[in-house]
Design a protein around this motif. Structure first.
Motif, PDB file in Angstrom:
ATOM      1  N   TRP B  27      48.987   1.348  21.279  1.00  0.00           N
ATOM      2  CA  TRP B  27      49.670   0.061  21.244  1.00  0.00           C
ATOM      3  C   TRP B  27      49.440  -0.745  22.511  1.00  0.00           C
ATOM      4  CZ3 TRP B  27      50.734  -2.551  17.252  1.00  0.00           C
ATOM      5  CH2 TRP B  27      50.967  -1.883  16.044  1.00  0.00           C
ATOM      6  N   SER B  28      49.350  -0.049  23.638  1.00  0.00           N
ATOM      7  CA  SER B  28      49.070  -0.846  24.836  1.00  0.00           C
ATOM      8  C   SER B  28      47.667  -1.435  24.751  1.00  0.00           C
ATOM      9  CB  SER B  28      49.256  -0.028  26.114  1.00  0.00           C
ATOM     10  OG  SER B  28      48.536   1.169  26.006  1.00  0.00           O
ATOM     11  N   ALA B  29      46.724  -0.679  24.162  1.00  0.00           N
ATOM     12  CA  ALA B  29      45.375  -1.236  23.980  1.00  0.00           C
ATOM     13  C   ALA B  29      45.420  -2.448  23.058  1.00  0.00           C
ATOM     14  CB  ALA B  29      44.446  -0.169  23.420  1.00  0.00           C
ATOM     15  N   VAL B  30      46.184  -2.318  21.948  1.00  0.00           N
ATOM     16  CA  VAL B  30      46.270  -3.427  20.992  1.00  0.00           C
ATOM     17  C   VAL B  30      46.869  -4.664  21.662  1.00  0.00           C
ATOM     18  CG1 VAL B  30      47.459  -4.233  18.920  1.00  0.00           C
ATOM     19  CG2 VAL B  30      46.376  -1.984  18.946  1.00  0.00           C
ATOM     20  N   VAL B  31      47.955  -4.459  22.405  1.00  0.00           N
ATOM     21  CA  VAL B  31      48.599  -5.595  23.063  1.00  0.00           C
ATOM     22  C   VAL B  31      47.646  -6.227  24.076  1.00  0.00           C
ATOM     23  CG1 VAL B  31      50.464  -6.272  24.626  1.00  0.00           C
ATOM     24  CG2 VAL B  31      50.930  -4.752  22.691  1.00  0.00           C
ATOM     25  N   GLY B  32      46.961  -5.361  24.844  1.00  0.00           N
ATOM     26  CA  GLY B  32      46.020  -5.879  25.839  1.00  0.00           C
ATOM     27  C   GLY B  32      44.938  -6.720  25.195  1.00  0.00           C
ATOM     28  N   LEU B  33      44.336  -6.178  24.115  1.00  0.00           N
ATOM     29  CA  LEU B  33      43.272  -6.924  23.436  1.00  0.00           C
ATOM     30  C   LEU B  33      43.814  -8.217  22.841  1.00  0.00           C
ATOM     31  CD1 LEU B  33      41.263  -4.065  21.711  1.00  0.00           C
ATOM     32  CD2 LEU B  33      40.559  -5.523  23.611  1.00  0.00           C
ATOM     33  N   LEU B  38      43.970 -14.078  22.781  1.00  0.00           N
ATOM     34  CA  LEU B  38      44.672 -15.359  22.882  1.00  0.00           C
ATOM     35  C   LEU B  38      44.098 -16.195  24.024  1.00  0.00           C
ATOM     36  CD1 LEU B  38      48.453 -14.678  22.226  1.00  0.00           C
ATOM     37  CD2 LEU B  38      46.804 -15.956  20.862  1.00  0.00           C
ATOM     38  N   GLY B  39      43.859 -15.516  25.146  1.00  0.00           N
ATOM     39  CA  GLY B  39      43.279 -16.238  26.284  1.00  0.00           C
ATOM     40  C   GLY B  39      41.927 -16.819  25.932  1.00  0.00           C
ATOM     41  N   ALA B  40      41.122 -16.039  25.218  1.00  0.00           N
ATOM     42  CA  ALA B  40      39.785 -16.503  24.863  1.00  0.00           C
ATOM     43  C   ALA B  40      39.872 -17.690  23.906  1.00  0.00           C
ATOM     44  CB  ALA B  40      38.981 -15.375  24.240  1.00  0.00           C
ATOM     45  N   ARG B  42      42.245 -19.837  23.869  1.00  0.00           N
ATOM     46  CA  ARG B  42      42.778 -20.987  24.598  1.00  0.00           C
ATOM     47  C   ARG B  42      41.643 -21.801  25.227  1.00  0.00           C
ATOM     48  NH1 ARG B  42      43.846 -24.791  25.962  1.00  0.00           N
ATOM     49  NH2 ARG B  42      45.512 -25.759  27.162  1.00  0.00           N
ATOM     50  N   LEU B  43      40.590 -21.113  25.611  1.00  0.00           N
ATOM     51  CA  LEU B  43      39.511 -21.781  26.356  1.00  0.00           C
ATOM     52  C   LEU B  43      38.907 -22.982  25.653  1.00  0.00           C
ATOM     53  CD1 LEU B  43      36.808 -20.312  28.551  1.00  0.00           C
ATOM     54  CD2 LEU B  43      36.092 -21.745  26.655  1.00  0.00           C
ATOM     55  N   PRO B  44      38.510 -22.880  24.368  1.00  0.00           N
ATOM     56  CA  PRO B  44      37.816 -24.024  23.753  1.00  0.00           C
ATOM     57  C   PRO B  44      38.700 -25.245  23.550  1.00  0.00           C
ATOM     58  CG  PRO B  44      37.956 -22.176  22.225  1.00  0.00           C
ATOM     59  CD  PRO B  44      38.554 -21.721  23.491  1.00  0.00           C
ATOM     60  N   MET B  45      40.011 -25.136  23.780  1.00  0.00           N
ATOM     61  CA  MET B  45      40.881 -26.292  23.592  1.00  0.00           C
ATOM     62  C   MET B  45      40.946 -27.065  24.898  1.00  0.00           C
ATOM     63  SD  MET B  45      42.354 -27.594  21.156  1.00  0.00           S
ATOM     64  CE  MET B  45      43.111 -29.196  21.200  1.00  0.00           C
ATOM     65  N   PRO B  46      40.250 -28.213  24.984  1.00  0.00           N
ATOM     66  CA  PRO B  46      40.175 -28.916  26.262  1.00  0.00           C
ATOM     67  C   PRO B  46      41.536 -29.449  26.689  1.00  0.00           C
ATOM     68  CG  PRO B  46      39.076 -30.163  24.527  1.00  0.00           C
ATOM     69  CD  PRO B  46      39.568 -28.917  23.902  1.00  0.00           C
ATOM     70  N   SER B  47      41.786 -29.466  27.998  1.00  0.00           N
ATOM     71  CA  SER B  47      43.039 -30.055  28.456  1.00  0.00           C
ATOM     72  C   SER B  47      42.796 -31.485  28.931  1.00  0.00           C
ATOM     73  CB  SER B  47      43.647 -29.222  29.576  1.00  0.00           C
ATOM     74  OG  SER B  47      42.673 -28.977  30.555  1.00  0.00           O
ATOM     75  N   VAL B  48      41.552 -31.799  29.253  1.00  0.00           N
ATOM     76  CA  VAL B  48      41.202 -33.180  29.578  1.00  0.00           C
ATOM     77  C   VAL B  48      40.081 -33.592  28.638  1.00  0.00           C
ATOM     78  CG1 VAL B  48      40.324 -34.749  31.321  1.00  0.00           C
ATOM     79  CG2 VAL B  48      41.785 -32.838  31.987  1.00  0.00           C
ATOM     80  N   PHE B  49      40.264 -34.691  27.932  1.00  0.00           N
ATOM     81  CA  PHE B  49      39.231 -35.101  26.997  1.00  0.00           C
ATOM     82  C   PHE B  49      38.204 -35.982  27.682  1.00  0.00           C
ATOM     83  CE2 PHE B  49      42.693 -33.905  24.256  1.00  0.00           C
ATOM     84  CZ  PHE B  49      42.016 -33.085  23.385  1.00  0.00           C
ATOM     85  N   PRO B  50      36.972 -35.917  27.213  1.00  0.00           N
ATOM     86  CA  PRO B  50      35.917 -36.660  27.879  1.00  0.00           C
ATOM     87  C   PRO B  50      36.237 -38.148  27.994  1.00  0.00           C
ATOM     88  CG  PRO B  50      35.176 -35.765  25.760  1.00  0.00           C
ATOM     89  CD  PRO B  50      36.468 -35.124  26.096  1.00  0.00           C
ATOM     90  N   GLU B  51      36.840 -38.705  26.953  1.00  0.00           N
ATOM     91  CA  GLU B  51      37.128 -40.141  27.020  1.00  0.00           C
ATOM     92  C   GLU B  51      38.578 -40.341  27.447  1.00  0.00           C
ATOM     93  OE1 GLU B  51      37.406 -39.082  22.595  1.00  0.00           O
ATOM     94  OE2 GLU B  51      36.471 -38.378  24.427  1.00  0.00           O
ATOM     95  N   SER B  52      39.048 -39.526  28.427  1.00  0.00           N
ATOM     96  CA  SER B  52      40.469 -39.551  28.757  1.00  0.00           C
ATOM     97  C   SER B  52      40.889 -40.908  29.298  1.00  0.00           C
ATOM     98  CB  SER B  52      40.797 -38.461  29.762  1.00  0.00           C
ATOM     99  OG  SER B  52      40.004 -38.648  30.907  1.00  0.00           O
ATOM    100  N   ASN B  53      39.969 -41.608  29.922  1.00  0.00           N
ATOM    101  CA  ASN B  53      40.328 -42.955  30.338  1.00  0.00           C
ATOM    102  C   ASN B  53      40.066 -43.899  29.182  1.00  0.00           C
ATOM    103  OD1 ASN B  53      41.059 -45.181  31.653  1.00  0.00           O
ATOM    104  ND2 ASN B  53      39.278 -45.257  33.030  1.00  0.00           N
ATOM    105  N   SER B  54      41.103 -44.140  28.387  1.00  0.00           N
ATOM    106  CA  SER B  54      40.886 -44.885  27.155  1.00  0.00           C
ATOM    107  C   SER B  54      41.114 -46.379  27.357  1.00  0.00           C
ATOM    108  CB  SER B  54      41.818 -44.362  26.071  1.00  0.00           C
ATOM    109  OG  SER B  54      43.140 -44.369  26.549  1.00  0.00           O
TER     110      SER B  54
END
Ligand code: HEM
Ligand code: FES
Lengths: 525, 161
Positions: B27-33, B38-40, B42-54
């Protein structure tokens, strides 16, 4: 069981170093080197008996995914129509043509379109390779659908094969995703607008969250769109993501799923065949419950029952040459047709993507046009809800229809053929009727301009069709007292609706998504 | 037959403490993975968008006050001048993002699936779920008209200039 063959020692290895003839041996080795190389690569010589050929299948890394013997019925055309193998060949062909295209293709907004032009007009054989890649992609989508229909109509999803049907559905989704991500890469008008529309469809759950007033803190639609595009518009971020998915993530996932798909076919007892083909030996193999208990696994005593691999040897024939020749023939046929198409017909490349002027009509690739027709009444129902219900519904088929009879029998026999035909006729009439009605009378907003948006969102002609199909399937189940026939009814409805909607949107929808009898009637601009 | 095997001395049930340690490890392995996955994701969701200055400058305000409608195709919008002030309507169809065109005197029309909007951008026909967006206008210190392409405002908001 076959024992591991030792490499036959080559003559020169055995010659004792008598006296000083080492130079002579050396020159003889040079002469013999090619043959010795061959022997070292393939341990056994040319297999001349059935037994040796079986052993060759068994010991070869690539061939051993096949059993050494295969049931006679599995090689009949009517068992598979060859469609799984054709799909696989197309997948390999796409890999083989996709890698060379990557040599010149540049996944950047500034250069993608120019690199496509370069491939098309400058790179030697570039145009041919690109054409083949494009036509093979279309063919693969078509063949995977036909293969699925074959598996469905022969009830190949029952009993032990349940799970392989689910793997198949995952492969179906992979195939569509591969096609769709590839569609953006040329960065032409067709690509840009098809993907713009696609990503807006991903955002369409907003129609529902807006209606409920929860978009500000639970924006599923916006999240999906931004995750796909990495931005709010189709641009460099989207191109990077689509490229990565198209050339790496999806192909790897597909290969992994294919490995499971093929492994399961063997573990599930080979391809589906009608019970009657096994009648003589059925009692000898028994059902999974009555099969002999396992005694030894690889290294240890393993509890459980044996899997049904090769227990039934009657009615089987050696895989080499029978199945290998069949596969080779299908490969040649597939290659011949695809390469000929690639030679004679050019893949389209429209003007460079222009975010300020949409294509008119902006049509998605053909396999999504049926959905696009539904989307033109309301985005969420047509683009998200209905496809999700259909895909999940198809995945659940083996778990909802578990009657074990008629496995391997096309359309479940005479009665099933009648049900299929009747359903096909009724579904054709319903779908065409629906289209004629909406083309002539419009849809909700044309009659009641003030209907609330939530009604428009959910009451789509597609929703109406879905409800009618579901009711019809339940009625068939009740009347025939068979879940199998109910399943056949609903699958046939989906198939008919898919074909008619695709045809309709391809041929009869023109500029402004208006109805036209043919492209010749489109207004000129 | 398998019962025989299980009752042989080699198949005695393992001690419970080991069970616990094994489960804890798994279970600790499952939780760790799971956390890593979840962290992985999270990465593709940008926090700043390229056209952020709209926010973009469109040009001197006076130019927009003179004409009733000014199309700004490169930013996919129209600027309108009325007696009450200036306002901007986005040309991006609220259905699936095509660019609408203007039909003189009647409003807007989307070529993709035939949505129609009146002069104020309200939906009159077709699948579009909501009116065309009215965008936030402001004036920069140097007298230029500025539009914020990501700020929606009510259909009756006007910029007094
Ligand atoms: C990338 C796509 C796919 C490839 C390359 C592929 C390949 C194959 C091959 C080579 C076979 C052996 C029998 C034959 O040649 O027809 C097979 C069997 C099977 N496939 Fe697929 N397949 C794919 C997708 C699918 C899909 C979409 C489904 C259904 C949802 C599916 C369901 C099955 C089932 C149930 C079997 C077992 C058939 C039987 O036992 O008769 N496969 N597949
Ligand atoms: S995008 Fe405008 S009607 Fe569909």
């Amino acid at each position: 069981m076959a024992t591991e063959t030792q490499p036959p020692e080559s003559e020169s290895d055995q010659t004792p170093p008598d006296g000083n003839n080492s130079l002579r041996r050396y020159f003889r080795n040079i002469v013999d080197a090619p043959r010795d190389f061959g022997r070292s690569m393939i341990r056994h010589g040319r297999p001349t008996s059935d037994r040796a050929r079986s052993q060759a299948i068994f010991t070869n890394l690539f061939l051993h995914i096949m059993p050494t013997r295969i049931h006679k019925y599995s090689l009949r055309i009517r068992a598979t129509l060859g469609l799984g193998v054709i799909t696989l060949v197309l997948f390999f062909l796409l890999t083989a043509t996709g890698i060379p295209l990557m040599i010149y293709y540049k996944p950047s907004v500034e250069q993608a379109y120019d690199s496509m032009k370069e491939i098309q007009y400058v790179v030697p054989t570039g145009r041919f390779v690109r054409n083949v890649h494009r036509w093979a992609a279309h063919a693969m989508v078509a063949c995977v659908m036909l293969h699925m229909a074959r598996a469905f109509y022969t009830a190949a999803y029952k009993g032990a094969r349940k799970f392989n049907w689910v793997i198949g559905m995952a492969l179906f989704v992979m195939t569509l995703a591969l096609s769709f991500t590839g569609y953006l890469l040329p960065w032409d008008q067709l690509a840009f607008w098809a993907v713009t529309i696609g990503s807006e469809i991903a955002q369409s759950p907003r129609e529902v969250t807006d209606a409920l007033g929860i978009t500000s803190w639970c924006d599923v639609g916006g999240f999906q769109k931004q995750l796909i595009l990495g931005a709010n518009h189709v641009g460099q971020e989207a191109l990077t993501r689509f490229y990565l998915l198209h050339v790496m993530v999806l192909p790897l996932a597909t290969v992994a799923l294919l490995a499971v798909h093929f492994w399961r076919i063997r573990k599930d007892g080979g391809l589906t065949r009608p019970d009657i083909e096994d009648r003589t030996t059925a009692s000898a193999i028994g059902s999974p419950e009555t099969r002999p208990a396992r005694t030894y696994g690889l290294m240890a005593v393993v509890p459980g029952r044996t899997s049904a691999v090769n227990l039934n040897l009657t009615n089987t024939i050696p895989t080499w040459p029978n199945a290998l020749y069949a596969i080779a023939a299908l490969t040649m046929l597939t290659l011949a047709v695809t390469l000929a198409c690639g030679y004679f017909f050019d893949a389209p490349l429209t003007e460079q993507a222009n975010p300020t002027v949409p294509e008119n009509p902006a049509k998605a690739p053909w396999y999504f046009l049926g959905l696009q027709e539904l989307v033109s009444y309301s985005a969420f129902a047509g683009g998200v809800a209905i496809p999700a219900i259909v895909v999940i519904g198809l995945m659940l088929v083996p778990y909802l229809d578990r009657d074990p009879e008629d496995v391997g029998v096309w359309f479940a026999g005479k009665k099933g053929k009648k049900v299929t035909l009747l359903t096909a006729i009724l579904a054709t009439v319903t779908v065409i009727g629906m289209l004629v009605f909406t083309v002539n009378n419009g849809w909700l907003r044309n009659w009641y301009p003030d209907v609330p948006q939530i009604v428009i969102t959910f009451v789509n002609p597609g929703t109406v069709l879905l409800v009618v199909f579901a009711l019809w399937s339940l009625c068939v189940t009740k009347w025939t007292n068979s879940t199998r026939l109910g399943a056949i009814a609903v699958f046939t409805c989906f198939l008919v609706a898919f074909v008619i909607l695709t045809y309709f949107a391809t041929v009869h929808r023109g500029p402004n998504w208006d109805f036209y009898w043919s492209q010749a009637d489109w207004p000129h601009h | 037959m398998s019962n025989d095997l299980h009752s042989s001395p080699r198949f005695q049930p393992p001690p419970e403490r080991r069970d616990f340690l094994g489960l804890a490890a798994i279970w600790s392995a499952v939780v760790g993975l799971g956390v890593a996955a979840l962290g992985a994701v999270r990465l593709p969701m940008p926090s700043v968008f390229p056209e952020s200055n709209s926010r973009v400058k469109l040009g001197p305000v006076s130019r927009f006050k003179e004409v009733e409608t000014t199309p700004v195709p490169e930013h996919r919008l129209w600027v309108y001048a009325s007696d009450e002030g200036l306002y901007a309507i986005s040309a991006v169809c609220t259905h699936l993002g095509c660019i609408v065109s203007k039909e003189e005197g009647k409003g807007f029309f989307c070529p993709c699936h035939g949505s129609r909007f009146d002069i104020d951008g309200k939906v009159v026909a077709g699948p579009a779920p909501k009116p065309l967006l009215h965008l936030l206008l402001s004036v920069s210190p140097d007298g230029q008209l500025v539009v914020d392409k990501q700020k929606e405002v009510g259909g009756d908001v006007r910029l007094q200039v």
